[in-house]
Motif scaffolding. Structure first.
Motif, PDB file in Angstrom:
ATOM      1  N   PHE A 166     -59.362  61.076 -52.930  1.00 19.53           N
ATOM      2  CA  PHE A 166     -58.897  62.447 -53.133  1.00 19.53           C
ATOM      3  C   PHE A 166     -60.043  63.470 -53.181  1.00 19.53           C
ATOM      4  CE2 PHE A 166     -57.127  65.919 -55.782  1.00 19.53           C
ATOM      5  CZ  PHE A 166     -56.025  66.226 -54.997  1.00 19.53           C
ATOM      6  N   LEU A 225     -61.681  64.658 -49.793  1.00 24.98           N
ATOM      7  CA  LEU A 225     -60.709  65.372 -48.963  1.00 24.98           C
ATOM      8  C   LEU A 225     -60.320  66.716 -49.578  1.00 24.98           C
ATOM      9  CD1 LEU A 225     -58.409  62.456 -47.805  1.00 24.98           C
ATOM     10  CD2 LEU A 225     -59.871  63.859 -46.378  1.00 24.98           C
ATOM     11  N   THR A 226     -60.277  66.770 -50.910  1.00 21.78           N
ATOM     12  CA  THR A 226     -59.928  68.032 -51.566  1.00 21.78           C
ATOM     13  C   THR A 226     -61.048  69.045 -51.401  1.00 21.78           C
ATOM     14  OG1 THR A 226     -58.604  66.828 -53.152  1.00 21.78           O
ATOM     15  CG2 THR A 226     -59.187  69.064 -53.751  1.00 21.78           C
ATOM     16  N   LYS A 268     -63.058  69.171 -48.911  1.00 20.88           N
ATOM     17  CA  LYS A 268     -62.945  69.588 -47.508  1.00 20.88           C
ATOM     18  C   LYS A 268     -61.809  70.607 -47.332  1.00 20.88           C
ATOM     19  CE  LYS A 268     -62.437  67.203 -43.044  1.00 20.88           C
ATOM     20  NZ  LYS A 268     -62.131  65.903 -42.458  1.00 20.88           N
ATOM     21  N   THR A 269     -60.650  70.291 -47.941  1.00 22.12           N
ATOM     22  CA  THR A 269     -59.452  71.111 -47.729  1.00 22.12           C
ATOM     23  C   THR A 269     -59.503  72.432 -48.477  1.00 22.12           C
ATOM     24  OG1 THR A 269     -58.203  69.071 -47.605  1.00 22.12           O
ATOM     25  CG2 THR A 269     -56.935  71.060 -47.877  1.00 22.12           C
ATOM     26  N   SER A 270     -59.825  72.358 -49.764  1.00 23.60           N
ATOM     27  CA  SER A 270     -59.676  73.544 -50.607  1.00 23.60           C
ATOM     28  C   SER A 270     -60.938  74.380 -50.705  1.00 23.60           C
ATOM     29  CB  SER A 270     -59.240  73.125 -52.018  1.00 23.60           C
ATOM     30  OG  SER A 270     -58.061  72.388 -51.938  1.00 23.60           O
ATOM     31  N   TYR A 316     -62.949  74.260 -45.791  1.00 24.50           N
ATOM     32  CA  TYR A 316     -62.087  74.915 -44.789  1.00 24.50           C
ATOM     33  C   TYR A 316     -61.724  76.337 -45.214  1.00 24.50           C
ATOM     34  CZ  TYR A 316     -61.282  70.603 -42.112  1.00 24.50           C
ATOM     35  OH  TYR A 316     -61.434  69.482 -41.334  1.00 24.50           O
ATOM     36  N   GLN A 317     -61.546  76.531 -46.533  1.00 17.01           N
ATOM     37  CA  GLN A 317     -61.179  77.867 -47.017  1.00 17.01           C
ATOM     38  C   GLN A 317     -62.343  78.848 -46.865  1.00 17.01           C
ATOM     39  OE1 GLN A 317     -58.115  79.128 -48.226  1.00 17.01           O
ATOM     40  NE2 GLN A 317     -57.464  77.279 -47.183  1.00 17.01           N
ATOM     41  N   GLY A 333     -62.648  79.636 -43.281  1.00 17.87           N
ATOM     42  CA  GLY A 333     -61.608  80.566 -42.868  1.00 17.87           C
ATOM     43  C   GLY A 333     -61.855  81.986 -43.342  1.00 17.87           C
ATOM     44  N   THR A 334     -62.640  82.119 -44.414  1.00 17.94           N
ATOM     45  CA  THR A 334     -62.907  83.448 -44.980  1.00 17.94           C
ATOM     46  C   THR A 334     -64.089  84.124 -44.301  1.00 17.94           C
ATOM     47  OG1 THR A 334     -62.110  82.608 -47.096  1.00 17.94           O
ATOM     48  CG2 THR A 334     -63.321  84.678 -47.158  1.00 17.94           C
TER      49      THR A 334
END
Lengths: 212, 282
Positions: free
Chosen positions: A110, A113-114, A116-118, A121-122, A125-126
């Motif tokens: 977890f 991957l968290t 990476k995801t939260s 990538y965020q 994206g910003t």
């Protein structure tokens, strides 16, 4: 089952009565509401117990070990049995071995991957180029809102001057976010009410229109 | 007692009654409320429009009856569209109270449209722990689901020949009423890179817009408004569009209450300040 058949109408009638019983709580707590509440808890518990038996115990223990001879399924099954030792005061510590195994695996999977995801990538994206389009302008406004919202949570300096202005914009940005959340929450709650109202209305129409 | 005190202390049952009246009005008097379209819903519609002539999408029905008012209209509209286009769909249900509900929706729509289990759709069923189930499905659907919901072996379904994991479906669309949405983002999208869209309840929607902007989701259906937009795009009016007039009247009531209580709040504060100043002078 055809909902306008005799049995369909009976079942829908029971559902309509239960719906009204639940709504009666809006007036005040009462025995009818309490009965339906407990009925619901009972039905749900029974349903879930049987569902877990057939989707977990049957698929992962009974069939593989006893019918297909896949003996290695015994090891995870034993870890599951260890969890029941929590019920014993003397041997409760044994359940920790199974828990440690479970937490170790889930944390290992977890956390990376968290991140990476939260986070990655965020952030990706910003931070990006702002193109001269309507979408680009909206993105620029959102980006400014993020910076100002972050500045609101910077407490190492008094909120005066530039920091005062940015934190003020930040709090308004946060309020817009909370407002959107509140509006959508109202929409969701009303949707639940509307579904029940439409159900009661349709049932009433079918009942009066000769459904039985 | 001043008027603002009476307004701020109104019995909440009056509010329930007025809201009930507002919700009953559209049930009696038919209203047409236009629905504006958003790009996040259009993106989902376009991707589902591509599921034609045997292509396969994965539809995760990750909600239970408590949120079916918002999410079932989405599921029904999407299934009808896919079947109309002769597309195929693999379904799972990772919410513990969802499988029976999913079976009811699936068999009803498949029956209406003459579709057959194993050829046009496969309903894998439920397994506990969404994260572990999604991780296992990334290896092979047969690892967590050796048999489908009806107890038939997945390998026996003609549709599943050559379909092993997320690489063999066009995308995943999860209709989620809980944390399964997060699990799909973390384990489905980040781990396996599967293109992902979500349909979520109104309460959850604001939490998932950031994932849309970062490109982790290609589309989002937010609550009953998302369902209504989808039905409008799909030209198949259902419970989503049917619910919009009710939403409009009830939101109008909530807005009136918010304005009235704010007026009362500021009037009370103003009166208290005036009273405080007078007390200070005397």
């Amino acid at each position: 089952m055809d909902p306008t058949s005799a049995w369909g109408m009976v079942w829908r009638g029971i559902a309509a009565l239960i719906t009204l019983a639940i709504f009666s709580f809006l007036w005040r707590d009462n025995p009818v509401y309490k009965f339906i509440e407990r009925l619901w808890v009972g039905v749900v518990t029974g349903y879930w117990t049987m569902l877990l038996y057939y989707t977990s115990f049957t698929d992962k223990v009974r069939v593989p070990i006893f019918e297909e001879g896949q003996w290695w399924y015994i090891f995870p099954s034993l870890l599951g049995v260890l969890m029941w030792f929590r019920l014993s005061k003397k041997y409760g510590y044994v359940s920790r071995y199974a828990l440690a195994f479970y937490i170790g695996i889930s944390t290992g999977v977890f956390i990376p991957l968290t991140i990476k995801t939260s986070i990655l990538y965020q952030v990706q994206g910003t931070i990006r180029a702002i193109d001269p389009t309507w979408t680009g302008i909206m993105f620029g406004i959102a980006f400014l809102g993020i910076l100002c919202s972050l500045s609101y949570f910077f407490f190492s300096k008094e909120h005066t001057g530039v920091l005062g202005v940015s934190s003020k914009i930040g709090i308004y940005t946060l309020m817009i976010g909370f407002g959107a959340g509140f509006g959508l929450t109202v929409m969701g709650r009303v949707a639940l009410l509307v579904q029940r109202v439409i159900f009661l209305r349709d049932y009433g129409i079918d009942l009066l229109g000769g459904g039985l | 007692m001043a008027w603002y005190d009476r307004l701020l202390a109104v019995d909440r049952r009056w509010i329930y009654l007025i809201l009930a009246v507002a919700v009953v009005i559209p049930a009696i008097w038919t209203m047409h409320i236009p629905v504006s379209l958003s790009s996040e819903v259009e993106n989902v519609f376009e991707r589902v429009s591509g599921i034609q002539d045997g292509k396969i999408m994965f539809l995760a029905i990750d909600y239970d009856p408590s949120t079916m008012a918002e999410l079932s209209p989405m599921a029904e509209a999407i299934l009808r569209q896919v079947f109309r286009q002769n597309g195929r769909v693999v379904l799972s249900s990772l919410s513990q109270f969802g499988p029976a509900m999913t079976d009811e929706i699936m068999t009803r729509i498949a029956g209406e449209m003459g579709k057959v289990s194993g050829e046009d759709y496969v309903f894998l069923g439920y397994k506990p722990y969404p994260a572990i189930t999604i991780l296992a499905m990334g290896t092979d659907f047969r690892v967590p689901f050796p048999t489908d919901y009806y107890g038939d072996r997945v390998d026996d379904h003609p549709m599943m020949a050559g379909v092993h994991n997320f690489d063999d479906v066009e995308f995943v669309l999860s209709l989620a009423g809980g944390n399964a949405a997060d699990m799909w983002i973390v384990y489905g999208n980040a781990k396996y890179g599967v293109p992902l869209a979500l349909g979520v309840t109104g309460v959850m929607a604001t939490d998932y817009y950031p994932y849309l902007q970062s490109g982790q989701l290609f589309g989002l259906l937010p609550g009953i408004k998302g369902a209504a937009e989808y039905e409008q795009l799909n030209e198949s009016p259902g419970d989503g569009l049917r619910g919009i007039p009710y939403q409009t009247t009830s939101h109008a009531v909530v807005l009136v209450f918010i304005v009235l209580t704010n007026i009362a709040f500021f009037a009370k504060r103003s009166a208290q300040r005036k009273h405080g100043m007078q007390a200070g002078l005397s």
